[in-house]
Each structure stands twice: as C-alpha cells, then as structure tokens.
Write a protein that holds these residues in place. Structure first.
Motif, PDB file in Angstrom:
ATOM      1  N   SER A 131       0.957  -1.707  -0.998  1.00 30.53           N
ATOM      2  CA  SER A 131      -0.058   0.105  -0.144  1.00 30.53           C
ATOM      3  C   SER A 131       0.797   1.343   0.007  1.00 30.53           C
ATOM      4  O   SER A 131       2.081   1.159   0.568  1.00 30.53           O
ATOM      5  CB  SER A 131      -0.478  -0.601   1.205  1.00 30.53           C
ATOM      6  OG  SER A 131      -0.186   0.495   2.295  1.00 30.53           O
ATOM      7  N   SER A 132       0.147   2.543   0.293  1.00 28.81           N
ATOM      8  CA  SER A 132       1.088   3.423   0.073  1.00 28.81           C
ATOM      9  C   SER A 132       1.496   4.071   1.641  1.00 28.81           C
ATOM     10  O   SER A 132       2.212   5.053   1.972  1.00 28.81           O
ATOM     11  CB  SER A 132       0.058   4.899  -0.187  1.00 28.81           C
ATOM     12  OG  SER A 132      -0.726   4.876  -1.341  1.00 28.81           O
ATOM     13  N   GLN A 133       0.949   3.157   2.530  1.00 23.97           N
ATOM     14  CA  GLN A 133       1.701   3.263   3.990  1.00 23.97           C
ATOM     15  C   GLN A 133       2.881   2.800   3.939  1.00 23.97           C
ATOM     16  O   GLN A 133       3.141   2.167   5.117  1.00 23.97           O
ATOM     17  CB  GLN A 133       0.564   2.628   4.987  1.00 23.97           C
ATOM     18  CG  GLN A 133      -0.691   4.142   4.661  1.00 23.97           C
ATOM     19  CD  GLN A 133      -1.351   3.740   3.604  1.00 23.97           C
ATOM     20  OE1 GLN A 133      -1.980   3.063   3.527  1.00 23.97           O
ATOM     21  NE2 GLN A 133      -1.714   5.454   3.342  1.00 23.97           N
ATOM     22  N   ASN A 134       2.596   1.537   2.500  1.00 21.57           N
ATOM     23  CA  ASN A 134       4.810   0.502   2.900  1.00 21.57           C
ATOM     24  C   ASN A 134       4.331  -0.295   3.548  1.00 21.57           C
ATOM     25  O   ASN A 134       4.944  -1.041   3.916  1.00 21.57           O
ATOM     26  CB  ASN A 134       5.354   1.526   3.199  1.00 21.57           C
ATOM     27  CG  ASN A 134       6.351   2.320   2.450  1.00 21.57           C
ATOM     28  OD1 ASN A 134       6.024   1.746   1.267  1.00 21.57           O
ATOM     29  ND2 ASN A 134       6.470   3.358   2.906  1.00 21.57           N
ATOM     30  N   TYR A 144      10.712   4.285 -10.448  1.00 17.90           N
ATOM     31  CA  TYR A 144       9.140   3.903 -10.121  1.00 17.90           C
ATOM     32  C   TYR A 144       8.683   3.059 -11.333  1.00 17.90           C
ATOM     33  O   TYR A 144       9.246   3.760 -13.066  1.00 17.90           O
ATOM     34  CB  TYR A 144       8.023   4.524  -9.434  1.00 17.90           C
ATOM     35  CG  TYR A 144       8.840   5.506  -8.689  1.00 17.90           C
ATOM     36  CD1 TYR A 144       7.989   4.323  -7.271  1.00 17.90           C
ATOM     37  CD2 TYR A 144       9.255   6.433  -7.804  1.00 17.90           C
ATOM     38  CE1 TYR A 144       8.178   5.049  -5.604  1.00 17.90           C
ATOM     39  CE2 TYR A 144       9.198   7.572  -6.842  1.00 17.90           C
ATOM     40  CZ  TYR A 144       8.693   6.309  -6.005  1.00 17.90           C
ATOM     41  OH  TYR A 144       8.773   6.885  -4.596  1.00 17.90           O
ATOM     42  N   ALA A 147      -0.139   0.812  -4.300  1.00 17.97           N
ATOM     43  CA  ALA A 147       0.347   2.154  -4.317  1.00 17.97           C
ATOM     44  C   ALA A 147       0.329   2.824  -5.664  1.00 17.97           C
ATOM     45  O   ALA A 147      -0.035   2.213  -6.758  1.00 17.97           O
ATOM     46  CB  ALA A 147       1.685   2.058  -3.648  1.00 17.97           C
ATOM     47  N   LEU A 148      -0.537   4.199  -5.106  1.00 16.08           N
ATOM     48  CA  LEU A 148      -0.317   5.362  -6.544  1.00 16.08           C
ATOM     49  C   LEU A 148      -1.089   4.083  -7.331  1.00 16.08           C
ATOM     50  O   LEU A 148      -1.323   4.156  -8.807  1.00 16.08           O
ATOM     51  CB  LEU A 148       1.075   4.791  -7.337  1.00 16.08           C
ATOM     52  CG  LEU A 148       2.307   4.907  -6.174  1.00 16.08           C
ATOM     53  CD1 LEU A 148       3.862   5.072  -7.160  1.00 16.08           C
ATOM     54  CD2 LEU A 148       1.960   6.610  -6.042  1.00 16.08           C
ATOM     55  N   LYS A 204      -1.241   2.012 -11.550  1.00 17.94           N
ATOM     56  CA  LYS A 204      -0.711   1.399 -10.741  1.00 17.94           C
ATOM     57  C   LYS A 204       0.554   0.813 -10.276  1.00 17.94           C
ATOM     58  O   LYS A 204       1.181   1.152 -11.129  1.00 17.94           O
ATOM     59  CB  LYS A 204      -1.789   0.041  -9.645  1.00 17.94           C
ATOM     60  CG  LYS A 204      -0.806  -1.217 -10.865  1.00 17.94           C
ATOM     61  CD  LYS A 204      -2.034  -2.867  -9.516  1.00 17.94           C
ATOM     62  CE  LYS A 204      -1.836  -3.847 -11.145  1.00 17.94           C
ATOM     63  NZ  LYS A 204      -2.529  -5.139 -10.112  1.00 17.94           N
ATOM     64  N   GLN A 255       5.794  -3.823  -8.485  1.00 12.50           N
ATOM     65  CA  GLN A 255       6.427  -3.420  -7.037  1.00 12.50           C
ATOM     66  C   GLN A 255       7.102  -4.657  -7.141  1.00 12.50           C
ATOM     67  O   GLN A 255       6.251  -6.087  -7.448  1.00 12.50           O
ATOM     68  CB  GLN A 255       5.379  -3.123  -5.775  1.00 12.50           C
ATOM     69  CG  GLN A 255       4.184  -1.998  -6.099  1.00 12.50           C
ATOM     70  CD  GLN A 255       3.527  -2.220  -4.993  1.00 12.50           C
ATOM     71  OE1 GLN A 255       3.151  -3.599  -4.625  1.00 12.50           O
ATOM     72  NE2 GLN A 255       2.997  -1.018  -4.750  1.00 12.50           N
TER      73      GLN A 255
END
Length: 411
Positions: A74-77, A252, A297-298, A312, A315
């Motif tokens: 997630s965006s919160q790692n 990225y 994330a993203l 997205k 990752q």
C-alpha cells in the motif's frame, strides 16, 4: 454443438492481433490457464445452467480464482494479501464469485496431482470458511502480523525483496548512462510509433505531476513500452512506464492497463441494473476500492486518446502464491487457500450497502440459509470443472489444427 475454440476466438476478435497468438498458446498450456483466459465462457454457461437460486446482490470480483489473490504494498508501505484483479467486477449474485473460486480449486488441485475425493473435501471446507466469515459480518485485513502457516511465510518472503534488484530486472542503463526499460520481447515490447511513444510519455508525465501536491515537475517519464501480462487481459492495450522522482532521485515502474467492459456485460448474463459509470476505469477502481481492505500504492486512472486506463505501481512485493509446494499435499493446498475463502466474504462485507448491494444483514441472511443451495453449488462447480477439462481438450485440438494450417500464429 459446443465449440469452445470458436467461442474464444469470437470473444477476442477485437483484441490486439499481435498478442492474441500468445494468449491462445498460454491457454493451451493447461486446463487451469484455459479457465483463466475464458472467463466469458464460464458466465455464458452459468447464466443458462445455474442450478440453485440466489436472490442476494453483492459486488463481485467476477473473475475470482486462486491466482487472482496476491500480495501488494500500500501507499503506507504495508504488504497485504487480498483480491487483486477487478477487471470483470460487477453487481451480481454473491454465489457467482464463490462457484468460480471453487471451480478453480478443482482445476488448480488437479494440476497438483490431488485426487478428486480430496478436492471435493477441500471445496467443502473452503465453502464453509467463506460462509462462516460472512455470517460473522466483520471484515479483516490480511497482513503478515495476522497470518500463520504457508501464507505467513509467503508474505514474509515478498516483503523482504530488494526493490533495486526488481528495478534492475526490468530496466538498465543505456550507452548514455540513462536508465531505460529492458525490451525482452516476452513481457516488454517496444512501441513502433515514435510519435505515439512521445505522446504517451508527455501526457503521462503531465498526469503524474498534476497529482503531486507541489504543482511542480516532480516526476519525469524516462521510457515507456508495451507490457504483456496475465492471461485473460492479453490483447488489451497495456503499458509500463519508467519514471524518475526528481527530488528524491528514485525510480518507479507503473503498470497502465486498458479498462474495458466486464465480460459479464456481454450477452444476456446480468439481469440486474448496474450503476452508471463515466468509463470502465471508474467502474473497476470504484469497485476495487469498495472490496479491497486498502488499494495498492499509486492506484489511479489515466486517459489517453479517448481510452481509460487503470494505473498502479509495479512492485517487488507484488506476486501470487506459488502452489508447487502443494503438489500431492492436500493439507498444504487447503492451508494455502483457506484465507482466500475468507477474503471473498470480507470483500463482500466491505462493499455491502454500496450502490445497490445488499446490506450486511442481508448478506448474513444469505449465508445463514446456505443449506438450501450449497450442495447444488458444489455439485455444479465439480461438474463444470469436468466441462472445463473437456473444453480445454477441444480447444487444444482445434489450436493444434490451426498451427498446421498457419504455423506463423505461434509466438
């Protein structure tokens, strides 16, 4: 006469012809891969031959099988494990996700050399897991701190992957010491039109920088290529962008995939009314946000030349479970899948009461009365598993005949 090959060809006729041969080659590699690439067949048949009644309405993934669950950050790692593909998502009967998932259990288990009687027991166990979770009426998240067994080890492994190693596996430095994507002619393909490539890079860079809070050029697009991934989505327009964050000097990778109408919207499959969406990307993103605990994330939307896309981050943590360790081991296979069964319920609970879906109490009532329909659903899933094996054999025979006529269609 039933002709699986012709039905598949007809459904995919508007896809990119350059990559359809790869899709058909992959679909001919195993019955489970065939099942993954022919979601439309499943629902065309289910709409005509469903043996149980289901009056409930819920948001469903649409293409739910054991390889459409996976890990992501997630965006919160934080690394999560959840449903991860919503291209086919619609408002429909909750049992439709269940029966497709159970059918995938039989097909995946068959490839793991598990016996049919063991697979029937596993299917019964997983259906009960789903029903128990739905009756509880509360959705939970799956992350490494709340897991055990084979899935906990899997999450721990992906969370420890090195993002630099991942980046270097997909990109390299050219002769001018500039990082570019690695065109391998397997997953990544070059864009032939220089004009189209430049337009993509310019518009995606503008899109990314509109998203940032500073109103300045923080993201610079370095390269873009055509990306081929999955099975069912092959032939849709899909890109990978290599982007540099110029302030922090980080790189990225973005996956940008064309959004098209759910295959459940073709033919008279869905009889209930669907919400009005601005475009298919809005449908997918909205339903995914409803059903997932937290998005990757993203995660966002992008438009290019009148077509909508889902965006997205690519990752190192993004993956699906490797079932090879479950070969001839029914208990391990059950352990690997029982969280997936509960995630089905959690996703339906999270999205309950949204844009036409039944509320949580109504979904609990649906699960509480499962004795009325669950035997029929299990029998249908097993019988359809047998049908998929027959369709797969028919598809492979027709595919092999086509190769003799035109061997150029093999990639």
């Amino acid at each position: 006469m039933r002709d699986a090959y012709e039905r598949v060809i007809r459904f995919n006729q508007d896809r990119d012809a350059r990559f359809l041969p790869l899709k058909y080659k992959l679909m001919s590699s195993s019955a489970f891969r065939f099942f993954r690439g022919s979601c439309h067949l499943f629902y065309e048949d289910l709409a005509q031959h469903q043996t149980w009644e289901d009056q409930a309405l819920a948001w469903i993934c649409g293409d739910l099988h054991v390889e459409n669950f996976g890990s992501y950050k997630s965006s919160q790692n934080v690394v999560y494990f959840d449903l991860n593909d919503f291209d086919e998502a619609v408002l429909a009967y909750p049992s439709w996700d269940v029966v497709r998932f159970i059918c995938s259990i039989f097909l995946a288990g068959n490839e793991l050399n598990l016996q049919n009687h063991d697979l029937k027991n596993i299917a019964q166990t997983l259906l009960n897991e789903y029903l128990d979770a739905l009756i509880q009426g509360k959705a939970f998240a799956l992350e490494k701190e709340t897991l055990d067994g084979i899935l906990k080890k899997y999450i721990k492994t992906v969370a420890e992957r090195d993002p630099i190693v991942f980046l270097n596996a997909h990109s390299q430095f050219d002769g001018h010491n500039k990082r570019v994507l690695t065109i391998d002619q397997k997953k990544y393909f070059s864009i032939d039109s220089k004009k189209n490539k430049q337009q993509l890079m310019t518009q995606f860079q503008d899109y990314l920088n509109i998203q940032n809070e500073h109103g300045e050029i923080v993201f610079q697009v370095l390269d873009v290529a055509i990306r081929v991934a999955g099975t069912g989505s092959i032939g849709l327009t899909r890109y990978v962008f290599l982007v540099e964050q110029t302030v922090e000097k980080q790189f990225y990778l973005y996956d940008v995939k064309q959004a098209q109408a759910s295959s459940l919207m073709f033919n008279p499959i869905l009889k209930n009314q669907q919400p009005a969406w601005k475009n298919e990307a809005e449908r997918i993103q909205t339903i995914q946000n409803f059903m997932q605990y937290i998005p990757p994330a993203l995660f966002s939307r992008f438009s290019f030349q009148g077509q909508s896309y889902l965006v997205k981050a690519l990752q190192s943590e993004q993956d699906k479970m490797d079932f090879k360790q479950c070969i001839e081991k029914s208990k391990k296979f059950t352990d690997a899948c029982h969280y997936m069964a509960r995630l089905m319920a959690y996703a339906q609970i999270r999205s309950a009461g949204r844009k036409g879906s039944d509320n949580i109490d109504e979904l609990i009532d649906f699960a509480a009365h499962a004795q009325v329909w669950k035997t029929q659903l299990l029998e249908y899933a097993y019988n359809y598993y047998q049908q998929v094996l027959r369709d797969y054999e028919s598809f492979c025979n027709a595919y092999a005949s086509q190769q003799q006529i035109d061997p150029q269609v093999i990639i």
